[in-house]
Design a protein around this motif. Structure first.
Motif, PDB file in Angstrom:
ATOM      1  N   GLY A  52      24.578  35.137  48.745  1.00 10.56           N
ATOM      2  CA  GLY A  52      25.395  34.471  47.748  1.00 10.56           C
ATOM      3  C   GLY A  52      26.865  34.451  48.108  1.00 10.56           C
ATOM      4  N   ALA A  53      27.698  34.150  47.117  1.00  9.83           N
ATOM      5  CA  ALA A  53      29.139  34.024  47.325  1.00  9.83           C
ATOM      6  C   ALA A  53      29.871  34.396  46.049  1.00  9.83           C
ATOM      7  CB  ALA A  53      29.488  32.590  47.738  1.00  9.83           C
ATOM      8  N   ALA A  54      31.071  34.917  46.210  1.00  9.89           N
ATOM      9  CA  ALA A  54      31.902  35.298  45.067  1.00  9.89           C
ATOM     10  C   ALA A  54      33.254  34.612  45.172  1.00  9.89           C
ATOM     11  CB  ALA A  54      32.093  36.809  45.009  1.00  9.89           C
ATOM     12  N   PRO A  55      33.814  34.156  44.039  1.00 11.87           N
ATOM     13  CA  PRO A  55      35.100  33.466  44.090  1.00 11.87           C
ATOM     14  C   PRO A  55      36.262  34.425  44.312  1.00 11.87           C
ATOM     15  CG  PRO A  55      34.404  33.735  41.829  1.00 11.87           C
ATOM     16  CD  PRO A  55      33.258  34.207  42.681  1.00 11.87           C
ATOM     17  N   GLU A  56      37.328  33.881  44.826  1.00 12.29           N
ATOM     18  CA  GLU A  56      38.564  34.649  44.973  1.00 12.29           C
ATOM     19  C   GLU A  56      39.154  34.940  43.595  1.00 12.29           C
ATOM     20  OE1 GLU A  56      42.895  34.221  47.236  1.00 12.29           O
ATOM     21  OE2 GLU A  56      41.614  32.475  46.917  1.00 12.29           O
ATOM     22  N   LEU A  57      39.629  36.156  43.422  1.00  7.42           N
ATOM     23  CA  LEU A  57      40.331  36.492  42.178  1.00  7.42           C
ATOM     24  C   LEU A  57      41.788  36.079  42.342  1.00  7.42           C
ATOM     25  CD1 LEU A  57      39.087  39.954  40.861  1.00  7.42           C
ATOM     26  CD2 LEU A  57      39.017  37.747  39.707  1.00  7.42           C
ATOM     27  N   THR A  58      42.137  34.945  41.793  1.00  9.25           N
ATOM     28  CA  THR A  58      43.491  34.420  41.938  1.00  9.25           C
ATOM     29  C   THR A  58      44.446  35.113  40.977  1.00  9.25           C
ATOM     30  OG1 THR A  58      43.109  32.698  40.284  1.00  9.25           O
ATOM     31  CG2 THR A  58      42.543  32.172  42.583  1.00  9.25           C
ATOM     32  N   ALA A  59      45.737  34.938  41.230  1.00  8.18           N
ATOM     33  CA  ALA A  59      46.754  35.508  40.340  1.00  8.18           C
ATOM     34  C   ALA A  59      46.614  34.942  38.930  1.00  8.18           C
ATOM     35  CB  ALA A  59      48.145  35.219  40.900  1.00  8.18           C
ATOM     36  N   LYS A  60      46.245  33.662  38.839  1.00  8.09           N
ATOM     37  CA  LYS A  60      46.050  33.041  37.522  1.00  8.09           C
ATOM     38  C   LYS A  60      44.902  33.708  36.771  1.00  8.09           C
ATOM     39  CE  LYS A  60      44.980  28.594  35.325  1.00  8.09           C
ATOM     40  NZ  LYS A  60      44.690  27.152  35.570  1.00  8.09           N
ATOM     41  N   ALA A  61      43.810  33.999  37.470  1.00  4.77           N
ATOM     42  CA  ALA A  61      42.672  34.655  36.828  1.00  4.77           C
ATOM     43  C   ALA A  61      43.018  36.073  36.406  1.00  4.77           C
ATOM     44  CB  ALA A  61      41.477  34.661  37.779  1.00  4.77           C
ATOM     45  N   LEU A  62      43.770  36.781  37.231  1.00  2.85           N
ATOM     46  CA  LEU A  62      44.133  38.160  36.912  1.00  2.85           C
ATOM     47  C   LEU A  62      45.098  38.231  35.734  1.00  2.85           C
ATOM     48  CD1 LEU A  62      44.516  39.625  40.516  1.00  2.85           C
ATOM     49  CD2 LEU A  62      42.694  40.107  38.874  1.00  2.85           C
ATOM     50  N   ARG A  63      45.924  37.196  35.566  1.00  3.27           N
ATOM     51  CA  ARG A  63      46.884  37.201  34.442  1.00  3.27           C
ATOM     52  C   ARG A  63      46.186  37.120  33.093  1.00  3.27           C
ATOM     53  NH1 ARG A  63      50.255  34.009  37.848  1.00  3.27           N
ATOM     54  NH2 ARG A  63      49.444  32.084  36.905  1.00  3.27           N
ATOM     55  N   GLN A  64      44.927  36.712  33.082  1.00  5.40           N
ATOM     56  CA  GLN A  64      44.174  36.638  31.829  1.00  5.40           C
ATOM     57  C   GLN A  64      43.666  38.008  31.382  1.00  5.40           C
ATOM     58  OE1 GLN A  64      41.127  33.634  32.248  1.00  5.40           O
ATOM     59  NE2 GLN A  64      42.525  32.196  33.251  1.00  5.40           N
ATOM     60  N   LEU A  65      43.824  39.018  32.249  1.00  2.00           N
ATOM     61  CA  LEU A  65      43.390  40.370  31.928  1.00  2.00           C
ATOM     62  C   LEU A  65      44.558  41.187  31.381  1.00  2.00           C
ATOM     63  CD1 LEU A  65      41.352  40.998  35.202  1.00  2.00           C
ATOM     64  CD2 LEU A  65      40.380  40.723  32.914  1.00  2.00           C
ATOM     65  N   PRO A  66      44.281  42.291  30.675  1.00  2.00           N
ATOM     66  CA  PRO A  66      45.364  43.184  30.242  1.00  2.00           C
ATOM     67  C   PRO A  66      46.165  43.650  31.457  1.00  2.00           C
ATOM     68  CG  PRO A  66      43.304  43.772  29.164  1.00  2.00           C
ATOM     69  CD  PRO A  66      42.960  42.737  30.195  1.00  2.00           C
ATOM     70  N   PRO A  67      47.455  43.883  31.309  1.00  2.00           N
ATOM     71  CA  PRO A  67      48.320  44.225  32.456  1.00  2.00           C
ATOM     72  C   PRO A  67      47.821  45.404  33.282  1.00  2.00           C
ATOM     73  CG  PRO A  67      49.649  43.748  30.531  1.00  2.00           C
ATOM     74  CD  PRO A  67      48.226  43.753  30.065  1.00  2.00           C
ATOM     75  N   ASP A  68      47.200  46.398  32.641  1.00  2.26           N
ATOM     76  CA  ASP A  68      46.731  47.570  33.377  1.00  2.26           C
ATOM     77  C   ASP A  68      45.284  47.441  33.818  1.00  2.26           C
ATOM     78  OD1 ASP A  68      45.809  47.629  30.793  1.00  2.26           O
ATOM     79  OD2 ASP A  68      45.876  49.818  30.626  1.00  2.26           O
ATOM     80  N   ARG A  69      44.706  46.256  33.724  1.00  5.70           N
ATOM     81  CA  ARG A  69      43.307  46.043  34.095  1.00  5.70           C
ATOM     82  C   ARG A  69      43.148  44.859  35.037  1.00  5.70           C
ATOM     83  NH1 ARG A  69      43.311  50.355  32.219  1.00  5.70           N
ATOM     84  NH2 ARG A  69      42.001  51.240  30.568  1.00  5.70           N
ATOM     85  N   ARG A  70      44.208  44.505  35.752  1.00  9.06           N
ATOM     86  CA  ARG A  70      44.172  43.326  36.608  1.00  9.06           C
ATOM     87  C   ARG A  70      43.605  43.667  37.981  1.00  9.06           C
ATOM     88  NH1 ARG A  70      49.980  40.752  34.505  1.00  9.06           N
ATOM     89  NH2 ARG A  70      49.128  40.077  32.483  1.00  9.06           N
ATOM     90  N   THR A  71      42.317  43.995  37.974  1.00  6.82           N
ATOM     91  CA  THR A  71      41.576  44.351  39.181  1.00  6.82           C
ATOM     92  C   THR A  71      40.204  43.707  39.128  1.00  6.82           C
ATOM     93  OG1 THR A  71      40.588  46.316  38.188  1.00  6.82           O
ATOM     94  CG2 THR A  71      42.739  46.606  39.251  1.00  6.82           C
TER      95      THR A  71
END
Length: 281
Positions: A52-71
């Motif tokens: 299979g394949a997994a998408p890149e976690l972009t900065a835009k996607a990470l910004r949708q998470l809480p600041p201390d959970r952007r992983t």
């Protein structure tokens, strides 16, 4: 002044040559890169099993998470419906018949550790009792990723396999169990040389539904292939538009010498591509 070449005329004259040269240079660079830029071609033209394949976690996607959970772990925990989380749930279909699975990349920095952790977290979320083991005692990539500076870990546990429980830690966000590699070990001591490591794997196999081994890279030393071959199944992680096809080919050749079922998982696929079990194009 009357006989000189006008700037506009000169620009129009040279423009086609400039465009041609630019396109030629871009084409040469694209051909010369020779990296992984297609998931389905790995199966069609290389005859590799593709998990299979997994998408890149972009900065835009990470910004949708809480600041201390952007992983990556934060994405799995807080965005279960995302393409990233779905990709690792889909990966479970390729792994559900195995109790010990190794994750290995051809070279350092290809994302094998992230894939190993995410696969383990996803399995935990689906109700499988799971542990991930840092088998790269030199780089300690998994342990550093989980911000663990344990003074004892995998090497020490392999010396006392029956007492493995005392070496296990728990990731607070997801409850995932993991066995770190201790900081500052003797760089000449590796799990490939540890006679007790197979016994440790047997102990973990009996206690967990899924044991995930985060292995050293397959190329450069024998440690990665030796440890990876101790699993029931081996996932070779390649990074989109980064992993050289020659490196992946050499890694697969080395790993396929064992009898372990081996397949490829591609990560960091650009968001504009479709994701899914076997959909990369």
């Amino acid at each position: 002044a009357m006989g000189g070449v006008q700037p506009a005329t000169s620009a129009l004259f040279w423009l086609p040559f400039g465009l041609t040269a630019g396109l030629t240079l871009a084409l040469v660079r694209e051909i010369g890169r020779n990296t992984i830029t297609s998931v389905s071609s790995l199966g069609k033209h290389r005859n590799y099993a593709v998990f299979g394949a997994a998408p890149e976690l972009t900065a835009k996607a990470l910004r949708q998470l809480p600041p201390d959970r952007r992983t990556a772990i934060g994405c799995l925990a807080f965005q279960p419906a995302s393409s990233f989380s779905t990709a690792f749930r889909d990966l479970q279909h390729a792994l559900n018949s195995s109790s010990v699975v190794s994750f290995v990349a051809a070279l350092p920095g290809e994302g094998a550790t992230t894939a190993a952790v995410c696969a383990a977290v996803s399995a935990t979320q689906q109700g499988r009792k799971t542990i991930v083991v840092d088998c790269d005692t030199r780089r300690r990539t998994l342990s550093r990723y989980l911000e663990n500076d344990a003074e004892v870990g995998t090497l020490e546990a392999s010396q006392r396999p029956a007492g493995w429980q005392s070496f296990v830690h728990e990731e607070p966000e997801t409850g995932l169990h993991y066995l770190p590699a201790a900081r500052g070990p003797n760089p000449w001591r590796t799990l490939a040389d540890s006679p007790g490591f197979p016994a440790l794997i047997d102990e973990l196999r009996a206690a967990y539904d899924l044991v995930v081994l985060d292995c050293p890279p397959a190329l450069g030393s024998a440690d990665g292939p030796i440890v990876a071959s101790m699993a029931d199944q081996c996932v070779v992680v390649a990074s989109w538009d980064r992993t050289p096809q020659s490196a992946l080919r050499n890694a697969m050749r080395v790993l396929q010498r064992s009898e372990v079922a081996t397949g490829v998982y591609v990560n960091r696929v650009p968001p504009e591509y479709r994701f899914g079990r076997l959909r990369g194009d």
